[in-house]
Write a protein that holds these residues in place. Structure first.
Motif: not given
Lengths: 110, 117
Positions: A41-48, B88-97, B102-107
């Motif tokens: 029930g949670r979003g992913p958390v970056f590890l490595l 459409d029932s689902s788990f919707y997750i957003c992410s920001a880069r 040297y990399d583009e981490t997404q949270y």
């Protein structure tokens, strides 16, 4: 087509043991590979994040290896604890988009 | 660390109504935001990518008229599910880069559980 495969859907281990998860990929040429943890029930958390020129990376009890010849990454949780129980996702960047494997659910028994 | 919030965390609505989900980067400016959908026991599937001030890019098979994305600023993106149906029932997750050298981490945000009755 591009694929990211995590070898097992579920892994049950005894507390204190090492959990080893596998991520294999096809038709990617990644500059780096990432591992995430997802709790229910949670979003992913970056590890490595491990880059293509790095063979191994460590963070506390976590260790990741990356073999671009085998097109494989191994993710190790050493001295596992019940709090490590979660789903672990492997992710690769392709076409500027982050794609995920289906995940491996780890359950650590006390 | 970089924090992404989502609101609401869960929503129940009737079939045919529209639902808006907000995604905010709280302590950083996001060059790009992403919307994912996750069905039970499946992985995250990218729905669309959006850059601030420009139209979102949708993945194949995702209806842009049904899933409206507005990226109003470098810290806010919204997803509106129009005329929602039970499928459409689902788990919707957003992410920001976050762009680094040297990399583009997404949270990722904590997700929004949508149930359409």
């Amino acid at each position: 087509s591009q694929k990211i495969e995590q070898n097992s859907e579920a892994l049950n281990i005894q507390e204190g043991k090492t959990a080893t998860l596998t991520c294999n990929y096809t038709n990617y040429s990644p500059a780096y590979l990432q591992w995430y943890r997802q709790d229910p029930g949670r979003g992913p958390v970056f590890l490595l994040l491990i880059r293509e020129n790095e063979k191994e990376k460590r963070k506390e009890r976590l260790k990741v290896t990356f073999d671009t010849t085998l097109k494989q990454s191994l993710f190790h949780i050493t001295a596992s604890q019940p709090a490590d129980s979660a789903t672990y996702l492997c992710a690769l960047m392709g076409d500027y988009k982050l794609s995920f494997g289906a995940g491996t659910t780890v359950t650590v028994r006390a | 660390g970089a924090v992404v919030s989502q609101h609401p965390s869960w929503v129940i609505c009737k079939s045919g109504t529209s639902v808006k989900i907000e995604c905010r980067s709280l302590d950083f400016q996001a060059t790009t935001m992403f919307w994912y959908r996750q069905f039970p026991k499946q992985s995250l599937m990218l729905m669309a990518t959006s850059n601030e001030g420009s139209k979102a890019t949708y993945e194949q098979g995702v209806e842009k008229d049904k899933f409206l994305i507005n990226h109003a600023s470098l810290t806010l993106s919204t997803l509106t599910v129009t005329s929602a149906h039970p499928e459409d029932s689902s788990f919707y997750i957003c992410s920001a880069r976050v762009r680094r050298t040297y990399d583009e981490t997404q949270y990722f945000g904590p997700g929004t559980r949508l149930l359409v009755l």
